[in-house]
Scaffold this motif. Structure first.
Motif, PDB file in Angstrom:
ATOM      1  N   ALA A  11       2.241   3.688   8.299  1.00 19.76           N
ATOM      2  CA  ALA A  11       1.539   3.909   7.010  1.00 19.76           C
ATOM      3  C   ALA A  11       0.070   4.276   7.255  1.00 19.76           C
ATOM      4  O   ALA A  11      -0.855   3.543   6.891  1.00 19.76           O
ATOM      5  CB  ALA A  11       1.671   2.703   6.082  1.00 19.76           C
ATOM      6  N   LYS A  12      -0.111   5.437   7.864  1.00 18.93           N
ATOM      7  CA  LYS A  12      -1.459   5.949   8.119  1.00 18.93           C
ATOM      8  C   LYS A  12      -1.997   6.485   6.790  1.00 18.93           C
ATOM      9  O   LYS A  12      -1.291   7.216   6.092  1.00 18.93           O
ATOM     10  CB  LYS A  12      -1.338   7.084   9.132  1.00 18.93           C
ATOM     11  N   MET A  13      -3.222   6.107   6.447  1.00 15.17           N
ATOM     12  CA  MET A  13      -3.723   6.513   5.127  1.00 15.17           C
ATOM     13  C   MET A  13      -5.240   6.653   5.107  1.00 15.17           C
ATOM     14  O   MET A  13      -5.937   6.067   5.926  1.00 15.17           O
ATOM     15  CB  MET A  13      -3.288   5.489   4.074  1.00 15.17           C
ATOM     16  N   ILE A  14      -5.715   7.475   4.145  1.00 15.60           N
ATOM     17  CA  ILE A  14      -7.154   7.547   3.894  1.00 15.60           C
ATOM     18  C   ILE A  14      -7.451   6.388   2.955  1.00 15.60           C
ATOM     19  O   ILE A  14      -6.727   6.175   1.969  1.00 15.60           O
ATOM     20  CB  ILE A  14      -7.527   8.881   3.220  1.00 15.60           C
ATOM     21  N   PHE A  15      -8.503   5.649   3.257  1.00 21.84           N
ATOM     22  CA  PHE A  15      -8.805   4.469   2.437  1.00 21.84           C
ATOM     23  C   PHE A  15     -10.261   4.550   1.989  1.00 21.84           C
ATOM     24  O   PHE A  15     -11.162   4.706   2.807  1.00 21.84           O
ATOM     25  CB  PHE A  15      -8.574   3.207   3.271  1.00 21.84           C
ATOM     26  N   SER A  16     -10.490   4.489   0.665  1.00 24.00           N
ATOM     27  CA  SER A  16     -11.873   4.624   0.191  1.00 24.00           C
ATOM     28  C   SER A  16     -12.111   3.721  -1.022  1.00 24.00           C
ATOM     29  O   SER A  16     -11.169   3.169  -1.599  1.00 24.00           O
ATOM     30  CB  SER A  16     -12.158   6.078  -0.181  1.00 24.00           C
ATOM     31  N   ARG A  17     -13.374   3.630  -1.390  1.00 24.36           N
ATOM     32  CA  ARG A  17     -13.737   2.805  -2.553  1.00 24.36           C
ATOM     33  C   ARG A  17     -13.446   3.594  -3.835  1.00 24.36           C
ATOM     34  O   ARG A  17     -13.683   4.803  -3.878  1.00 24.36           O
ATOM     35  CB  ARG A  17     -15.226   2.472  -2.442  1.00 24.36           C
ATOM     36  N   LEU A  68       0.843  -1.197   0.000  1.00 28.82           N
ATOM     37  CA  LEU A  68       0.000   0.000   0.000  1.00 28.82           C
ATOM     38  C   LEU A  68       0.879   1.248   0.000  1.00 28.82           C
ATOM     39  O   LEU A  68       0.601   2.235  -0.693  1.00 28.82           O
ATOM     40  CB  LEU A  68      -0.909  -0.004   1.239  1.00 28.82           C
ATOM     41  N   TYR A  69       1.959   1.195   0.762  1.00 28.38           N
ATOM     42  CA  TYR A  69       2.845   2.363   0.886  1.00 28.38           C
ATOM     43  C   TYR A  69       3.503   2.709  -0.460  1.00 28.38           C
ATOM     44  O   TYR A  69       3.406   3.833  -0.954  1.00 28.38           O
ATOM     45  CB  TYR A  69       3.909   2.059   1.947  1.00 28.38           C
ATOM     46  N   TYR A  70       4.146   1.718  -1.071  1.00 25.05           N
ATOM     47  CA  TYR A  70       4.887   2.006  -2.319  1.00 25.05           C
ATOM     48  C   TYR A  70       3.939   2.354  -3.467  1.00 25.05           C
ATOM     49  O   TYR A  70       4.250   3.191  -4.307  1.00 25.05           O
ATOM     50  CB  TYR A  70       5.780   0.832  -2.711  1.00 25.05           C
ATOM     51  N   LEU A  71       2.779   1.685  -3.501  1.00 28.60           N
ATOM     52  CA  LEU A  71       1.858   1.974  -4.604  1.00 28.60           C
ATOM     53  C   LEU A  71       1.245   3.367  -4.455  1.00 28.60           C
ATOM     54  O   LEU A  71       0.968   4.029  -5.459  1.00 28.60           O
ATOM     55  CB  LEU A  71       0.776   0.898  -4.694  1.00 28.60           C
ATOM     56  N   ALA A  72       1.071   3.822  -3.206  1.00 19.43           N
ATOM     57  CA  ALA A  72       0.590   5.191  -3.013  1.00 19.43           C
ATOM     58  C   ALA A  72       1.620   6.171  -3.551  1.00 19.43           C
ATOM     59  O   ALA A  72       1.283   7.238  -4.061  1.00 19.43           O
ATOM     60  CB  ALA A  72       0.337   5.444  -1.525  1.00 19.43           C
ATOM     61  N   PRO A  99       3.260  11.263   3.811  1.00 22.04           N
ATOM     62  CA  PRO A  99       4.105  10.575   2.811  1.00 22.04           C
ATOM     63  C   PRO A  99       5.609  10.712   3.057  1.00 22.04           C
ATOM     64  O   PRO A  99       6.375   9.895   2.559  1.00 22.04           O
ATOM     65  CB  PRO A  99       3.703  11.249   1.496  1.00 22.04           C
ATOM     66  N   ASP A 100       6.013  11.737   3.824  1.00 17.80           N
ATOM     67  CA  ASP A 100       7.460  11.926   4.002  1.00 17.80           C
ATOM     68  C   ASP A 100       7.973  11.458   5.356  1.00 17.80           C
ATOM     69  O   ASP A 100       9.108  11.776   5.743  1.00 17.80           O
ATOM     70  CB  ASP A 100       7.809  13.406   3.805  1.00 17.80           C
TER      71      ASP A 100
END
Ligand code: HEM
Length: 487
Positions: free
Chosen positions: A475-481, A306-310, A459-460
């Protein structure tokens, strides 16, 4: 008034001398009886009494966040020998860190050689865990497990269990809106491991077991001091509760004559050439080890995915293209088959690159048990530990061009030379779950990239390396459909 400067001056003179004496005495303690060995001891230092070089080790892993500089420093100080001596985790150790030495150590086994598994605490893993035993029992356990991991029927069953778990976890993340991927991928993978290995589904039981596993893992990484209040003491209690839960399940199956399609059943039914079954604890301890082996390792690679693809939308786009081609051939809601997974050419490269960069196992432990070992003239004394340092090789520019770049295309032509790609170990203890881990990762990437979007909140942010490499915020992230997509 003049007394204080005099004391300070005396201390300034005496302390370095005292420190030198302490280190010299510690060095002599291990080296004295070894002067007439069958080879020369590798270069290095035994560090301080009791602590050895642990402070230096923690300095690079925990504080400087440059774990491989522990090795770079030794190369600079003692030459690029690929083998050093040290004192770490309470034992004298030989560290190997070149492809040649690593290959030699990992390919040896106890019956014919002298190198046994050297995990710090057998009490936590159990004396019959595959990760601890050698010889006939090790061979037998591996045979049963490899059969379970590679038999197409069993593999299909595992995939049909794993996919709904992954899909429902991804949906749950959407409802949360933002997630800490480090934690969420762990819980998802834990549910997966427990369902595939022991057919446990109850969320209440899985929640309890995950807590016990976290306690067990904290103990595996701590000093083996068994007094109330220590991580090790707590881990022993967690292990006892886990084995009780698994023993209970096993006994229920026997009493009720229930057969299930999982690893526990495979181990319960496995017989040796004399028709003998495994003992209860042998089954249970190996289920504990399988969950331990597969849980954090696989989940961490997913988090890195998830991290690298973001950070690399162009790679995510190519991944999506491949996934869409596979989905086109499927009915709505149809799960991936083994053939689909095999056909994922680009996804396989992304998965391999993630596994390389995630570098989950920094090193592998061995112990010199029967006799001294000599490798290329260097002496590995009996009873010393051996640390096979694999992580620095996977990000060494000698073997991987631009090694820190996330570049799945490097796998188009790359055939790593022996000893330069040991993410799953090598030799007789090569990870039996490697192909299962790769399949889980590909399934996860397929579903995530087709149906969801995510964006890193920091991201940094820098990285942490203990207990495993991860972005410092997990790797805190917003996750949506994703708009317009559905199953
Ligand atoms: C990306 C995921 C994984 C990584 C990076 C990984 C890495 C490793 C490594 C480096 C070893 C060698 C240890 C040694 O030589 O002492 C190993 C062994 C092992 N792994 Fe994995 N592993 C992964 C996934 C899994 C999975 C999914 C399972 C099972 C469900 C598993 C179960 C085991 C077991 C039981 C061993 C011990 C084998 C033996 O001693 O013969 N691993 N793994």
């Amino acid at each position: 008034m003049e007394v204080v400067p005099a004391i300070v001056a005396a201390l300034a003179l005496f302390l370095p001398f005292f420190a030198w004496i302490l280190r010299w005495a510690h060095e002599r303690r291990f080296i004295r009886e070894l002067v007439a060995g069958p080879g020369s001891l590798p270069p290095g230092s035994m560090g301080w009494p009791l602590l050895g070089e642990m402070f230096d080790f923690l300095r690079y892993f925990k504080f400087a966040k440059r774990p491989d500089d522990f090795i770079t420093k030794r190369k600079a100080r003692y030459g690029d020998t690929g083998i050093y001596r040290s004192h770490l985790f309470g034992s004298p150790v030989i560290i190997t860190c070149s492809p040649e030495f690593n290959k030699q150590v990992l390919s040896r086994m106890t019956e014919e050689e002298s190198l046994s598994s050297g995990w710090p605490s057998n009490k936590l893993l159990g004396n019959s865990s595959i990760a601890v035993v050698d010889g006939i029992l090790h061979k037998r356990l591996r045979k049963s497990l490899m059969e379970a991991f590679t038999n197409p029927k069993a593999l299909n069953a595992q995939l049909s269990i794993a996919q709904p778990v992954i899909i429902s976890a991804l949906e749950k993340w959407v409802s949360k809106r933002w997630i800490v991927a480090y934690d969420e991928t762990k819980t998802m993978t834990f549910c997966n491991m427990c369902e595939v290995l022991v057919s446990f589904k109850s969320m209440e039981l899985l929640g309890k077991m995950e807590g016990l596993y976290r306690g067990l893992m904290a103990g595996l990484r701590s000093l083996t001091i068994n007094i109330p209040g220590t991580a090790y003491h707590h881990a022993l209690k967690c292990r006892k509760q886990l084995t009780d839960i698994l023993l209970d399940e096993m006994r229920k199956r026997v009493e009720q004559a229930v057969q299930k399609q999982d690893f526990m059943q495979i181990l319960m039914d496995s017989v040796d050439e004399n028709g003998a079954k495994l003992r209860e604890m042998e089954v249970v301890e190996n289920i504990v080890s399988l969950i331990l082996g597969g849980y954090e390792s696989t989940s961490d690679v997913m988090m890195w995915g998830l991290y690298y693809l973001a950070k690399h939308p162009e790679i995510l786009e190519r991944l999506k293209e491949e996934a869409k081609l596979i989905r086109k051939q499927k009915h709505k809601g149809e799960l991936l088959s083994i053939e689909d997974i095999k056909s994922m050419n680009y996804t396989s490269k992304v998965a391999e690159e993630l596994i390389r960069l995630a570098n989950i196992s920094p090193f592998i432990f061995r112990r010199v048990v029967k006799d001294d070992v000599v490798l290329n003239g260097y002496w590995l004394p009996k009873n010393w530990k051996v640390i096979v340092w694999i992580r620095s090789i996977h990000i060494d520019s000698k073997y991987y061009s631009d090694p820190l770049a996330f570049n799945p295309d490097r796998w188009t032509d790359l055939k790593p030379k022996l000893g330069t790609y040991s993410v799953f170990g090598a030799g007789p203890r090569y990870c039996p779950g490697s192909s299962f881990a790769r399949s889980l990762l590909k399934i996860f990437l397929y579903h995530a990239c087709l149906n969801y979007r995510w964006e890193l909140l920091n991201p940094d942010v820098g990285f942490a390396y203990q207990p495993h490499p991860r972005p410092r915020d997990g790797a805190k992230m917003i996750f949506s459909r994703a708009q317009g997509d559905d199953y």
